[in-house]
Motif scaffolding. Structure first.
Motif, short mmCIF file in Angstrom:
data_model
loop_
_atom_site.label_atom_id
_atom_site.label_comp_id
_atom_site.label_asym_id
_atom_site.label_seq_id
_atom_site.Cartn_x
_atom_site.Cartn_y
_atom_site.Cartn_z
N LEU A 1 11.67 95.74 7.68
CA LEU A 1 12.39 94.59 7.12
C LEU A 1 13.90 94.81 7.26
CD1 LEU A 1 12.07 91.94 5.66
CD2 LEU A 1 11.85 93.14 3.52
N GLN B 1 11.32 83.50 7.54
CA GLN B 1 10.20 84.46 7.47
C GLN B 1 10.61 85.72 6.72
OE1 GLN B 1 7.95 85.38 11.05
NE2 GLN B 1 8.81 83.55 12.01
N ILE B 2 11.86 86.15 6.98
CA ILE B 2 12.35 87.35 6.30
C ILE B 2 12.44 87.10 4.80
CG2 ILE B 2 14.42 88.76 6.00
CD1 ILE B 2 14.79 88.81 8.94
N ALA C 1 9.25 87.44 3.10
CA ALA C 1 8.88 88.83 2.86
C ALA C 1 9.58 89.34 1.61
CB ALA C 1 9.26 89.69 4.06
N LYS D 1 8.10 87.09 -1.59
CA LYS D 1 6.66 86.96 -1.89
C LYS D 1 5.85 88.21 -1.62
CE LYS D 1 6.73 82.01 -1.17
NZ LYS D 1 6.75 81.15 -0.01
N ASP D 2 6.43 89.18 -0.92
CA ASP D 2 5.64 90.37 -0.58
C ASP D 2 5.41 91.21 -1.83
OD1 ASP D 2 5.46 92.10 2.42
OD2 ASP D 2 4.80 92.95 0.53
#
Ligand code: SF4
Ligand code: SF4
Lengths: 125, 362
Positions: free
Chosen positions: B124, B182-183, B186, B189-190
């Protein structure tokens, strides 16, 4: 919630062109406005000393008696003030970086008396 | 309850390149008190106003911080312009905001990457810095520099951005936005990210206001304070601006506020580019600030409100130039947020205030 949110991006990264270049085999072309290093077209220079006065770092030294214009590249921060303020527009910000130095030195440009381009000699101190 | 032990943290620590020293008083694994100490990188930049005139000092001002370099030159120029009563052309004001918001985009993405690195999510981190690189490329093309731009001067800016470059900026930002979403997913929500951040390093609204916190750190504790909403310069012509706030007050909220601010900044840049007027980019500034004249200005840096104060003395050199950077404010809140956290979470709490010790000490 959930893990592997980055999965899609990471996997698609396997099939994309790399974003990096293989330096020094490949190099990027520098943009035209890049602040690389300052040079002096000495055929135009009138040794007025304005660039020396404007420089925030004291990198430029203009000597009228010796007819030299010198720049200490280790002091210059590429701010561009001298280039903007030169009344003869003879200072140029070249869009390439100066090659690495192996020793500290001052670049000295000798300014010819009669403004002929053939007389230009550049020496290093 | 165990015996209190003092564990030193910094000034050199793998998680933080900034020279901040903390004495952590811990009982068992809980931090009960944190005593900060700074002063390792004092550079004496404010003192340099005595030897550099007000035009030259701008290059010193932008070296206060390597990340908000543009913001500091912008804040300094704005202050001196107020001091001398200079009216900056509108196009220059718009260009300043475009560059300033681009700085915020790259600063926040850089920070998100560092945060990912701190909790051990290396891929990431790399994706964040990959995106940030594209913003630096915009800077390189429009200003000629990647970190230090030297593009602002008292009275305006020194370079224009032409229409083709403005269109290019929009195109690059659209590309960044696609990847960035998208990042952001992450980050927000990751589950592995949330495990490290939710409920960690809580700072209440009352503490944040009592301690005068600024920037995303304050906004994550629901303080709706953002200097951009004061409408200084071209910010005044934004169609609407609402500070992004979050009520949770923990590390997750601070991350979320910064993550959303990136998108907000991209929207601001797009709006500015759509409405930028044509015209001059600078006015000539003659003379010196009057003796005893005073001016102050605030700018929203990526890390929060930065305050500038200048006083003239009738000469080309200023009598006094003072900056109060966001981190000098936020350190008090950081110490508060550290109280009661686990020793293992200390690095997350410190990182989420996004400390910039070098600009605090100047
Ligand atoms: S300002 Fe230009 S003309 Fe004057 S000394 Fe410097 S380089 Fe020469
Ligand atoms: S670019 Fe700036 S620092 Fe370098 S010589 Fe010119 S005025 Fe001095």
């Amino acid at each position: 919630m959930g893990a592997f949110k980055l999965g899609k991006m990471t996997i698609s990264g396997l099939f994309k062109q790399p974003e990096t270049v293989q330096y020094p085999v490949q190099t990027k072309t520098p943009p035209t406005g890049l602040k690389g290093h300052v040079t002096n077209d000495v055929t135009q220079c009138i040794l007025c000393g304005i660039c020396q006065k404007r420089c925030p770092c004291g990198a430029i030294e203009v000597s009228k008696p010796n007819r030299t214009w010198s720049i200490n590249r280790f002091r210059c921060v590429q701010c561009g003030s001298c280039v903007r303020e030169c009344p003869k527009s003879c200072l140029i910000m070249e869009p390439t970086y100066a090659p690495c130095s192996t020793a500290k030195h001052v670049d000295v440009f000798e300014v010819p008396e009669h403004h002929k381009s053939e007389d230009v000699i550049k020496t290093s101190e | 309850m165990g015996k209190a032990t003092i564990i030193p943290f910094g000034p050199q620590h793998p998680v933080l390149p900034e020279p901040l020293h903390l004495d952590l008083v811990v009982e068992d694994e809980k931090v009960v008190e944190a005593i900060p100490q700074i002063g390792f990188v004092h550079r004496g930049l404010e003192k340099l106003v005595e030897t550099r005139d007000y035009n030259q000092f701008i290059y010193v001002a932008e070296r206060i911080c390597g990340i908000c370099a543009f913001g500091h030159s912008y804040g300094y120029a704005e202050t001196v312009e107020r001091l001398m009563g200079v009216e900056v052309p509108e196009r220059a004001q718009y260009l300043r905001v475009i560059w300033h918001e681009l700085s915020r985009v790259h600063s926040h993405i850089l920070w998100l990457g560092l945060a990912a690195d701190a909790f051990g999510y290396e891929s990431l981190f790399m994706h964040c810095w990959r995106l940030r690189e594209r913003v630096l490329d915009i800077f390189e093309k429009t200003t000629g520099g990647r970190v230090i731009f030297s593009v602002v001067k008292v009275g305006g800016v020194v370079r224009d951005i032409d229409a083709a470059q403005l269109a290019e900026i929009i195109r690059v930002l659209e590309g960044i936005k696609q990847d960035y979403k998208q990042i952001m997913d992450a980050f927000l929500k990751d589950s592995s990210v949330m495990n490290r951040t939710v409920g960690v390093g809580y700072l209440s609204f009352e503490d944040a206001t009592n301690l005068s916190m600024v920037g995303p750190f304050a906004r994550a504790s629901n303080v709706p304070y953002d200097v951009r909403s004061l409408g200084i310069g071209a910010y005044g012509s934004l169609s609407d601006f609402e500070p992004i706030v979050d009520a949770q007050g923990d590390c997750y909220a601070r991350m979320k506020v910064r993550a959303l601010e990136v998108l907000q900044s991209i929207d601001i840049i797009e709006e500015m580019i759509a409405r930028i007027p044509s015209g001059d980019i600078a006015v000539a500034v003659k003379g010196s600030p009057a003796d005893g004249a005073e001016a102050a200005c605030v700018v929203e840096q990526p890390r929060g409100e930065c305050y500038y104060y200048a006083r003239g003395n009738g000469s080309k050199n200023l009598e006094r130039m003072r900056m109060r950077t966001p981190t000098s404010q936020n350190l008090a809140g950081m110490v508060k947020a550290l109280e009661g956290c686990d020793l293992a979470d200390v690095n997350m709490v410190i990182l989420t205030i996004d400390p910039c010790i070098s600009c605090t000490e100047r």
